[in-house]
Design a protein around this motif. Structure first.
Motif, short mmCIF file in Angstrom:
data_model
loop_
_atom_site.label_atom_id
_atom_site.label_comp_id
_atom_site.label_asym_id
_atom_site.label_seq_id
_atom_site.Cartn_x
_atom_site.Cartn_y
_atom_site.Cartn_z
N ARG A 1 -12.22 -5.31 -6.55
CA ARG A 1 -13.33 -4.37 -6.71
C ARG A 1 -14.47 -4.70 -5.73
NH1 ARG A 1 -12.62 -5.31 -13.06
NH2 ARG A 1 -11.09 -3.67 -13.49
N GLU A 2 -14.73 -6.00 -5.55
CA GLU A 2 -15.77 -6.39 -4.60
C GLU A 2 -15.40 -5.94 -3.18
OE1 GLU A 2 -18.24 -10.27 -5.97
OE2 GLU A 2 -16.23 -10.65 -5.14
N ASN A 3 -14.15 -6.15 -2.79
CA ASN A 3 -13.72 -5.76 -1.45
C ASN A 3 -13.85 -4.25 -1.25
OD1 ASN A 3 -13.07 -8.37 -0.63
ND2 ASN A 3 -11.00 -8.22 -1.45
N LEU A 4 -13.43 -3.49 -2.24
CA LEU A 4 -13.50 -2.03 -2.12
C LEU A 4 -14.94 -1.55 -2.12
CD1 LEU A 4 -10.53 -1.08 -4.45
CD2 LEU A 4 -10.66 -0.70 -1.99
N SER A 5 -15.77 -2.19 -2.92
CA SER A 5 -17.18 -1.80 -2.95
C SER A 5 -17.84 -2.05 -1.60
CB SER A 5 -17.92 -2.59 -4.04
OG SER A 5 -17.37 -2.30 -5.32
N LYS A 6 -17.54 -3.17 -0.97
CA LYS A 6 -18.07 -3.46 0.35
C LYS A 6 -17.51 -2.50 1.40
CE LYS A 6 -18.68 -8.39 -0.65
NZ LYS A 6 -18.17 -9.76 -0.38
N GLN A 7 -16.27 -2.13 1.23
CA GLN A 7 -15.63 -1.24 2.20
C GLN A 7 -16.33 0.10 2.28
OE1 GLN A 7 -12.84 -2.26 4.11
NE2 GLN A 7 -13.43 -0.44 5.27
N ARG A 8 -16.88 0.57 1.18
CA ARG A 8 -17.55 1.87 1.16
C ARG A 8 -18.70 1.91 2.15
NH1 ARG A 8 -16.19 4.93 -3.57
NH2 ARG A 8 -18.03 6.20 -3.16
N LEU B 1 0.81 -1.21 0.00
CA LEU B 1 0.00 0.00 0.00
C LEU B 1 0.84 1.25 0.00
CD1 LEU B 1 -2.62 -1.39 2.42
CD2 LEU B 1 -3.23 -0.28 0.28
N VAL B 2 2.10 1.18 0.44
CA VAL B 2 2.97 2.35 0.38
C VAL B 2 3.11 2.82 -1.04
CG1 VAL B 2 5.32 3.16 0.79
CG2 VAL B 2 4.21 1.70 2.47
N GLY B 3 3.14 1.90 -2.00
CA GLY B 3 3.25 2.27 -3.40
C GLY B 3 1.93 2.50 -4.06
N GLY B 4 0.85 2.08 -3.46
CA GLY B 4 -0.44 2.39 -4.03
C GLY B 4 -1.34 1.21 -4.26
N MET B 5 -0.91 -0.05 -4.04
CA MET B 5 -1.78 -1.18 -4.31
C MET B 5 -2.96 -1.19 -3.35
SD MET B 5 -0.97 -5.23 -4.32
CE MET B 5 -1.30 -5.38 -2.58
N LEU B 6 -4.14 -1.48 -3.88
CA LEU B 6 -5.34 -1.54 -3.07
C LEU B 6 -5.63 -2.97 -2.68
CD1 LEU B 6 -7.53 0.83 -5.20
CD2 LEU B 6 -6.49 1.34 -3.01
N THR B 7 -5.90 -3.20 -1.41
CA THR B 7 -6.29 -4.51 -0.94
C THR B 7 -7.41 -4.36 0.05
OG1 THR B 7 -4.90 -4.61 1.02
CG2 THR B 7 -3.85 -5.17 -1.07
N ALA B 8 -7.89 -5.47 0.57
CA ALA B 8 -8.94 -5.42 1.58
C ALA B 8 -8.37 -5.20 2.97
CB ALA B 8 -9.74 -6.72 1.57
N CYS B 9 -7.04 -5.17 3.09
CA CYS B 9 -6.40 -4.98 4.39
C CYS B 9 -6.67 -3.57 4.89
CB CYS B 9 -4.90 -5.22 4.26
SG CYS B 9 -3.95 -4.81 5.71
#
Length: 377
Positions: A212-219, A10-18
């Motif tokens: 995308r599913e993880n990020l959508s749920k995170q919202r 994530l320091v470089g920009g990768m998106l995860t569910a973490c």
């Protein structure tokens, strides 16, 4: 090992569910258009006796107010060439970008190091969020500001982007013809790593769909959750770059209280758009001068090399699209610094941990000044 990579990527920009919960006041503080700026010197580097320094602000086309440090060479007269600097992604102007700006001012340039929108001392709510459009506008707004200064020649303005802001700088140079010279130092392509993971390890529809599913749920679950800060402790078996990030962001060498990378990161869903974009599509049409600088030993080297080859040839490994060769390839350069790691190009690097021992001086400041002097004329 995989869990380690996910956390620090994530320091470089990768998106995860973490994610982790935000639990400090600076992430939730209200930022007004009229900013209250820290006036005492609180950078991670000492102020040079060769430059003057003052805090300034300027507006973006999105109505945000950005905070910046303006460095000027002492005893300079007349209108000077100018450079705007930002990065790394998740960092603040008190860290690497401020050092770059100060070093360029030592060499005769007006230099502006700014906090991006939603970051550091700049305005914007929620805190530490990001957008390909807004971040590109940040650079162009900095050019607006410099163009209006009495001591700046508006025809002689360049930019420097560090780490994730190296890719953003290239995107800005492709969009804004007022930018006459660009340096991308130890760059990440934020859109590529966000969509594909490191080294394109998950460049497939199934992984992106899960992301995308993880990020959508995170919202809905917690839109203000923060993640991506450098780990507080690093296992010995972690990759070198993980240790390098820790040694810069978590020790006196580079730690800063307003830096997301030094603390609990940034808003997880705030970079959602980066994962679904490829914003270097038109860099093969940049006519102005570009220098891409990377360390030979950097884990991120492939970003810079691929961007350079696509910029010049219109095609490169890792780029699914193919364009025309650049109309002005003669003013494009790729500079690989022998023995340098990714973070060595944040501040030059040190022989010992935590900024101790002799400086390695990996950043060729005079080479950068020569590049800007040649191309800002």
């Amino acid at each position: 090992m995989k869990k380690i990579l996910i956390a620090v990527a994530l320091v470089g920009g990768m998106l995860t569910a973490c994610t982790q919960k935000s639990n400090n006041n600076q992430n939730n503080e209200s930022m007004n258009t009229t900013l209250t700026l820290t006036q005492e010197w609180d950078k991670v580097f000492p102020l040079s006796e060769k430059v003057n320094h003052r805090k300034v602000t300027f507006e973006t086309q999105y109505g945000l107010t950005l905070a910046a440090d303006l460095y000027t060479p002492k005893d300079a007269e007349g209108k000077l060439a100018a450079i705007a600097v930002s990065g790394p992604f998740g960092a603040v102007k008190e860290q690497s970008s401020g050092l770059y700006a100060m070093k360029m001012a030592e060499r005769g340039f007006v230099a502006l190091a700014f906090d991006p929108s939603y970051t550091g001392e700049s305005s914007g709510e929620p805190r530490r969020t990001a957008s390909p459009d807004i971040n590109t506008e940040d650079f162009m707004a900095a050019v607006d500001y410099l163009s209006k200064q009495d001591n700046v020649d508006a025809e002689k303005i360049g930019i420097i982007g560090i780490c994730g802001w190296g890719g953003i700088a290239l995107n800005a140079a492709a969009a804004d013809t007022r930018i006459k010279a660009t340096v991308a130092s130890t760059m990440y392509d934020m859109t590529r790593v966000s969509g594909n993971d490191y080294n394109d390890a998950f460049d497939n529809e199934q992984w992106r769909h899960r992301n995308r599913e993880n990020l959508s749920k995170q919202r809905l679950a917690d839109p203000n959750a923060m993640a991506g800060g450098v780990l507080d402790t690093v296992p010995p078996q972690a990759p070198r770059f993980v240790h390098d990030y820790f040694d810069y962001y978590k020790t006196p060498r580079g730690y800063h209280k307003r830096s997301g990378n030094s603390n609990d990161g940034w808003r997880v869903i705030g970079t959602q758009a980066y994962a679904n974009s490829r914003f270097l599509y038109y860099i093969n049409e940049i006519r102005s001068a570009v220098l891409i600088m990377h360390g030979a030993d950097a884990h991120s080297r492939y970003f810079g090399e691929a961007a350079y080859h696509y910029m010049v040839d219109g095609k490169a490994e890792g780029y699914k699209f193919v364009g025309e060769p650049n109309p002005n390839p003669e003013n494009k350069q790729l500079l690989i610094i022998p023995d340098a790691s990714h973070c060595d190009l944040y501040d030059g690097g040190y022989e010992e941990k935590a900024g101790q021992g002799q400086p390695k001086n990996m950043i060729p400041w005079d080479k950068l000044a020569e590049f800007f002097t040649k191309n800002l004329k």
